[in-house]
Design an enzyme around this catalytic site. Structure first.
Site, short mmCIF file in Angstrom:
data_model
loop_
_atom_site.label_atom_id
_atom_site.label_comp_id
_atom_site.label_asym_id
_atom_site.label_seq_id
_atom_site.Cartn_x
_atom_site.Cartn_y
_atom_site.Cartn_z
N ASP A 56 111.66 33.77 37.94
CA ASP A 56 111.72 33.69 36.32
C ASP A 56 110.26 33.18 35.84
OD1 ASP A 56 111.92 33.09 33.64
OD2 ASP A 56 113.79 31.63 33.92
N GLU A 136 82.06 20.34 43.22
CA GLU A 136 82.21 19.00 43.65
C GLU A 136 83.51 18.24 43.38
OE1 GLU A 136 78.66 16.77 42.65
OE2 GLU A 136 77.54 18.50 42.86
N GLU A 138 85.54 14.96 42.78
CA GLU A 138 85.72 13.78 42.71
C GLU A 138 87.03 13.53 42.30
OE1 GLU A 138 80.93 13.18 40.86
OE2 GLU A 138 82.75 13.09 39.41
N GLU A 218 82.06 7.43 45.83
CA GLU A 218 81.53 7.74 44.34
C GLU A 218 81.10 6.31 43.83
OE1 GLU A 218 79.76 9.01 42.43
OE2 GLU A 218 79.34 11.00 43.17
N GLU A 226 84.18 11.50 46.65
CA GLU A 226 83.79 12.73 46.34
C GLU A 226 83.51 13.95 47.71
OE1 GLU A 226 79.64 15.30 45.42
OE2 GLU A 226 80.18 13.82 43.94
N HIS A 275 81.88 18.92 38.96
CA HIS A 275 80.69 20.00 38.73
C HIS A 275 80.52 21.33 39.36
CE1 HIS A 275 79.12 15.58 38.61
NE2 HIS A 275 79.69 15.76 37.71
N ARG A 346 70.82 14.04 35.21
CA ARG A 346 72.49 14.33 35.05
C ARG A 346 73.11 13.95 33.73
NH1 ARG A 346 71.14 13.10 40.56
NH2 ARG A 346 72.55 13.84 41.90
N GLU A 365 74.07 23.79 37.98
CA GLU A 365 75.38 23.11 37.93
C GLU A 365 75.65 22.72 36.43
OE1 GLU A 365 76.26 19.40 39.60
OE2 GLU A 365 74.42 18.65 39.21
N ARG A 367 77.96 20.60 34.66
CA ARG A 367 78.41 19.19 35.01
C ARG A 367 79.71 18.72 33.89
NH1 ARG A 367 75.49 16.01 37.98
NH2 ARG A 367 76.33 14.19 36.99
#
Length: 480
Positions: A56, A136, A138, A218, A226, A275, A346, A365, A367
């Protein structure tokens, strides 16, 4: 050529070797949670792949009740012995079809189908034939997590013995090896109490066929971890994302702990993102490398970046689809808050790793995503935004989106006003999605019906959260 019968025979032989008694089928609901249904191994055969397993669909968030009958068609290539089942059980992912008068048709809202259709659209465009990504992962690893939301009381309590708050004279903690606030990056044992558990998680991923790059503690002191995996084709990585979260959560539970991918579980600590590294290939050749381009990136790569940045606000509705997501996207925690790109920075939403220098590894990447996202929708939306940038030749530099080769957090207030930021709430992201989604519906990749249902569901989540009193409100306003 390997036929379906060959695959069935291979699975049957595997079941005999592993003494499998049950076969489990894992399906993904609209929010990105796994659900499953299980049959005895004696009921398994070619018909399972031909006619599927009925269920369903209305309970998965996709279809109205009057059109809810669907079938799940397992993918034999995903067969694996589930390491968490006490009864020997073979598990498989797969796809979902709607039941028609003739043949069953792939259900266009089902997450796997959306990701596959995005790749088909990419190939039809002639731009590329492979999108390769590497997320990645985390997450926080706690010893306990309790929460309650009732009319009488509302709150949560989490704990881990390595947390700095256990560093008191009256608290049994980690024997003096607590991790300082925001001081967890790459800490070693004995502070890193999750070290061996992460290694077991990674070994289980490798056994399942997922290549692990590395793992570490991390920034978040109270147990932020991570695990980063090697790059793989986008649809397969969406499957792998589901498997990785399954392994992390279940192995933590098996060892008496609890893991969460909640983007901001702890106030004033580092948030958890997902990321996403990415690159495109055509005929086996990487398309993102140019030795003479900015940071070694080609014009194609810049246009892909341009598409991501142009549509980033609406993308957030799929890459950051929880109200908690936007508690992470705030200044001061290595989380992106501005719309821009740069090398090794970053604080920009798109970061170009300086260490990826060869043509085969040159990439960037994104982020802002986090793991509350349905990975099939999120990865497909990222691809469609980037392809739109290539098709329209959207140059990010010409639009003033960078490159920002400086710390965006330290700009003056006047300079910061000149730079556009990400949405500050899920509501803002949904507003953007309603206004900007043509790039998603191109080629029938994201059905309009899916976007409408998604927005309605997420608006209801926002409405519900807005109506629940927050414990912090009592502290701020109770005595007024």
């Amino acid at each position: 050529m390997v036929t379906l019968m060959d695959k069935v025979e291979k699975i049957t032989k595997l079941c005999q070797e592993k003494q499998v008694r049950m076969i489990d089928f894992k399906m993904t609901d609209i929010d990105g949670r796994w659900r499953h249904i299980t049959i005895p191994v004696e009921r398994f055969g070619v018909d399972t792949f031909t006619y599927g397993i009925g269920f369903d669909g209305s309970n998965y968030g996709y279809a109205p009740i009057e059109k809810s009958d669907m079938v799940f068609l397992p993918d034999p290539d995903t067969a694996y012995v589930d390491p968490f089942a006490e009864v020997p059980t073979l598990t498989m992912c797969g796809n979902v079809c709607t039941i028609g008068k003739g043949e069953n048709r792939p259900f266009d809202q089902y997450p796997k189908n959306v990701s596959l259709r995005a790749v088909e659209y990419m190939k039809e465009s002639g731009i590329a034939d492979r999108m390769v990504i590497g997320p990645e992962f985390e997450f926080y690893l706690f010893d306990s997590a309790r929460f309650e939301v009732t009319s009488r009381q509302c709150g949560y309590r989490i704990n881990t013995r390595q947390a700095d708050w256990n560093h008191s004279l009256d608290t049994p903690g980690n024997n003096g090896y607590e991790v300082p606030h925001k001081g967890g990056y790459h800490v070693a044992a004995p502070q890193d109490v999750g070290y061996d558990l992460r290694s077991r998680m990674c070994m289980m991923m490798e056994d399942w066929g997922i290549r692990v790059k590395y793992h570490h503690h991390e920034v978040g002191g109270p147990g932020q971890m991570e695990i980063e995996v090697e790059l793989a084709d986008m649809p397969a990585m969406a499957d792998n994302t589901m498997i990785i979260k399954y392994i992390i959560k279940n192995l933590a539970a098996r060892e008496g702990k609890t893991a969460t991918f909640l983007p901001k579980p702890i106030y004033q600590e580092a948030g958890s993102g997902m990321h996403v590294h990415m690159l495109l290939l055509k005929d086996g050749q990487p398309l993102f490398y140019d030795e003479k381009g900015y940071s070694g990136l080609s014009r194609t790569a810049h246009y892909f970046i341009g598409g991501l940045l142009k549509h980033i606000a609406s993308l957030c509705a799929f890459t950051n689809p929880s109200t908690n997501s936007f508690k992470r996207l705030v200044p001061g925690y290595e989380a992106p808050v501005t719309i821009g790109y740069a090398t090794s920075n970053r604080s920009a939403v798109i970061r170009i790793p300086a260490y990826a220098k060869s043509p085969e590894t040159k990439r960037f990447e994104l982020r802002n995503p986090d793991a509350t996202a349905n990975p099939y929708y999120a990865y497909a939306a990222i691809l469609m935004a980037g392809l739109d940038g290539i098709e329209k030749q959207i140059d990010p530099a010409e639009h003033g989106w960078g490159p920002y080769d400086f710390n965006l957090y330290t700009l003056s207030e006047e300079e910061q006003k000149k730079i556009k930021g990400l949405p500050k709430s899920l509501g803002e992201a949904l507003d953007a999605l309603e206004a900007d989604h043509d790039y998603l519906t191109k080629g029938g990749v994201f059905p309009q019906r899916l976007i409408d249902v998604w927005v309605a569901r997420k608006r209801e989540e926002v409405r519900k959260l807005e109506q629940i009193p927050n414990p912090a409100e009592f502290r701020m306003y109770y005595d007024l």
